[in-house]
Design a protein around this motif. Structure first.
Motif, mmCIF file in Angstrom:
data_model
loop_
_atom_site.group_PDB
_atom_site.id
_atom_site.type_symbol
_atom_site.label_atom_id
_atom_site.label_comp_id
_atom_site.label_asym_id
_atom_site.label_seq_id
_atom_site.Cartn_x
_atom_site.Cartn_y
_atom_site.Cartn_z
ATOM 1 N N ASP A 63 31.509 37.759 54.581
ATOM 2 C CA ASP A 63 30.654 36.674 54.084
ATOM 3 C C ASP A 63 31.296 35.323 54.438
ATOM 4 O OD1 ASP A 63 29.550 34.684 52.139
ATOM 5 O OD2 ASP A 63 28.506 36.438 51.344
ATOM 6 N N ARG A 65 31.297 32.672 52.963
ATOM 7 C CA ARG A 65 31.884 31.972 51.808
ATOM 8 C C ARG A 65 33.266 32.510 51.460
ATOM 9 N NH1 ARG A 65 26.863 33.152 47.972
ATOM 10 N NH2 ARG A 65 27.039 35.046 49.239
ATOM 11 N N ALA A 84 34.120 32.264 44.761
ATOM 12 C CA ALA A 84 33.499 31.308 45.685
ATOM 13 C C ALA A 84 31.981 31.431 45.702
ATOM 14 C CB ALA A 84 34.055 31.513 47.089
ATOM 15 N N LYS A 85 31.444 32.520 45.152
ATOM 16 C CA LYS A 85 29.993 32.704 45.145
ATOM 17 C C LYS A 85 29.368 32.315 43.812
ATOM 18 C CE LYS A 85 30.523 36.569 48.329
ATOM 19 N NZ LYS A 85 30.490 38.037 48.459
ATOM 20 N N ARG A 114 34.464 46.038 46.830
ATOM 21 C CA ARG A 114 33.633 44.832 46.866
ATOM 22 C C ARG A 114 34.286 43.735 47.714
ATOM 23 N NH1 ARG A 114 31.788 44.267 40.542
ATOM 24 N NH2 ARG A 114 30.325 46.009 40.550
ATOM 25 N N ARG A 117 34.767 44.355 51.643
ATOM 26 C CA ARG A 117 33.500 44.198 52.374
ATOM 27 C C ARG A 117 33.109 42.731 52.453
ATOM 28 N NH1 ARG A 117 30.270 49.510 49.937
ATOM 29 N NH2 ARG A 117 31.706 51.011 50.884
ATOM 30 N N GLU B 66 24.306 40.733 47.016
ATOM 31 C CA GLU B 66 25.622 41.379 46.887
ATOM 32 C C GLU B 66 25.447 42.854 46.547
ATOM 33 O OE1 GLU B 66 28.596 39.744 47.325
ATOM 34 O OE2 GLU B 66 27.321 38.063 47.913
ATOM 35 N N ASP B 67 26.393 43.663 46.991
ATOM 36 C CA ASP B 67 26.417 45.064 46.578
ATOM 37 C C ASP B 67 27.215 45.159 45.279
ATOM 38 O OD1 ASP B 67 26.643 47.738 46.140
ATOM 39 O OD2 ASP B 67 27.386 48.236 48.135
ATOM 40 N N VAL B 134 29.517 25.201 41.913
ATOM 41 C CA VAL B 134 29.288 26.221 42.936
ATOM 42 C C VAL B 134 27.830 26.699 42.984
ATOM 43 C CG1 VAL B 134 29.962 28.476 43.880
ATOM 44 C CG2 VAL B 134 31.694 27.003 42.823
ATOM 45 N N THR B 135 27.292 27.101 41.846
ATOM 46 C CA THR B 135 25.929 27.625 41.828
ATOM 47 C C THR B 135 25.275 27.359 40.472
ATOM 48 O OG1 THR B 135 24.617 29.658 41.951
ATOM 49 C CG2 THR B 135 26.886 29.876 41.232
#
Lengths: 139, 152
Positions: A63, A65, A84-85, A114, A117, B66-67, B134-135
């Motif tokens: 990713d 990010r 970061a997400k 997690r 990946r 996201e998984d 961030v969100t």
């Protein structure tokens, strides 16, 4: 009397055993070592140095990010990080400041799945996981 | 009589605030707090109707891109808790306000798209791009009591 003293000594030692948390972490490392050996007969030992390289490398497969572990955990694993997400605060990964790290096998495996990946764009190998834990255990 | 007054006081203290509309019953389940809270704040289930949570817990392999897959036994515990405490179940205070905007049978997934959220979050873009934020779903960046259900 002696038995009683021994009991007192054993109880007094308990917090230290729990604090080190080493038995559980050692078991996790032993499991990854067995898998690393199965994948490569030449496997000798995990390396904190390789773990640090893994931690700091900028990857391109994951990713955008999270191009490295440091994107969330900062360059200093003894510091708290930030997802970061999601912006969520993350407890330090370094075992010296957060002894709970790498003590629950299911949590460790879930987080590697997690994060590897997301950062590397692939699953980590048992060798990489063991190196990473070895690096963090010395931090 | 004094006993009655004391009792009333205790009852009021126990339900802090369906009096104030900014309170949402907090998450009290250890599995929900641990698993949902691993990546983001464990959002209070009262922000979405039970059927939204059912949908979400059935699609964790693609959780907002996201998984977030989990073992089935964990999914079951979390689904049971979230649906038992969904906004349409709570149906008071802030939860009721959010539910007003949910279409009958609708299964919204993003709390931040509810008009009641939008109405209270009309900020300049600079607020949203602050590195602490961030969100939009990072409630705790501004609401220090968010995990306890306080959104002053």
């Amino acid at each position: 009397m002696i038995r009683r003293l021994m009991l007192v000594a054993a109880v007094a030692a308990l917090p230290f055993v729990a604090l080190a948390g080493d038995a559980r972490r050692d078991a996790i490392l032993a499991d990854y070592a067995a898998k690393a050996r199965a994948a490569d007969k030449g496997f000798a030992a995990f390396s904190a140095q390789r773990g640090e390289t893994l931690f700091r490398t900028k990857w391109t497969g994951g990713d955008s990010r999270t191009t490295s572990c440091t994107a969330c955990h900062t360059a200093n694993p003894r510091q708290p990080g930030q997802n970061a997400k999601t912006g969520r605060a993350i407890d330090p990964v370094a075992v010296s400041v957060n002894p709970k790290r790498f003590t629950d096998p299911a949590t460790v495996e879930k987080q590697f799945t997690r994060d590897c990946r997301s950062v590397l764009g692939r699953d980590c190998t048992p060798l990489e996981k063991g190196d990473y834990i070895t690096f963090m255990a010395g931090q | 009589m004094r006993l009655l007054v004391t009792l009333a006081g205790v009852l009021l203290a126990a339900s802090p605030a369906f009096a104030g509309d900014d309170w949402m019953p907090p998450v009290r389940d250890a599995t929900v707090l641990k698993e949902c809270g691993a990546c983001h704040m464990a959002f209070q289930p009262g922000f979405l109707p039970a059927r939204s949570w059912t949908r979400m817990m059935g699609s964790l392999a693609d959780h907002f891109g996201e998984d977030a897959s989990l073992p089935d036994d964990k999914i079951e515990i979390i689904r049971a808790y979230l649906t038992a405490n969904g906004g349409d179940v709570v149906n008071r205070g802030r939860a009721a306000k959010y539910m007003q905007w949910v279409a009958p049978g609708g299964t919204p997934q993003r709390i931040t798209e509810n008009p009641d959220f939008l109405r209270k979050h009309r900020f300049p873009e600079s607020v949203w791009t602050d590195p602490k934020v961030v969100t939009r779903s990072n409630c705790a960046a501004c609401h220090s009591g968010a995990e306890r259900g306080y959104y002053e």
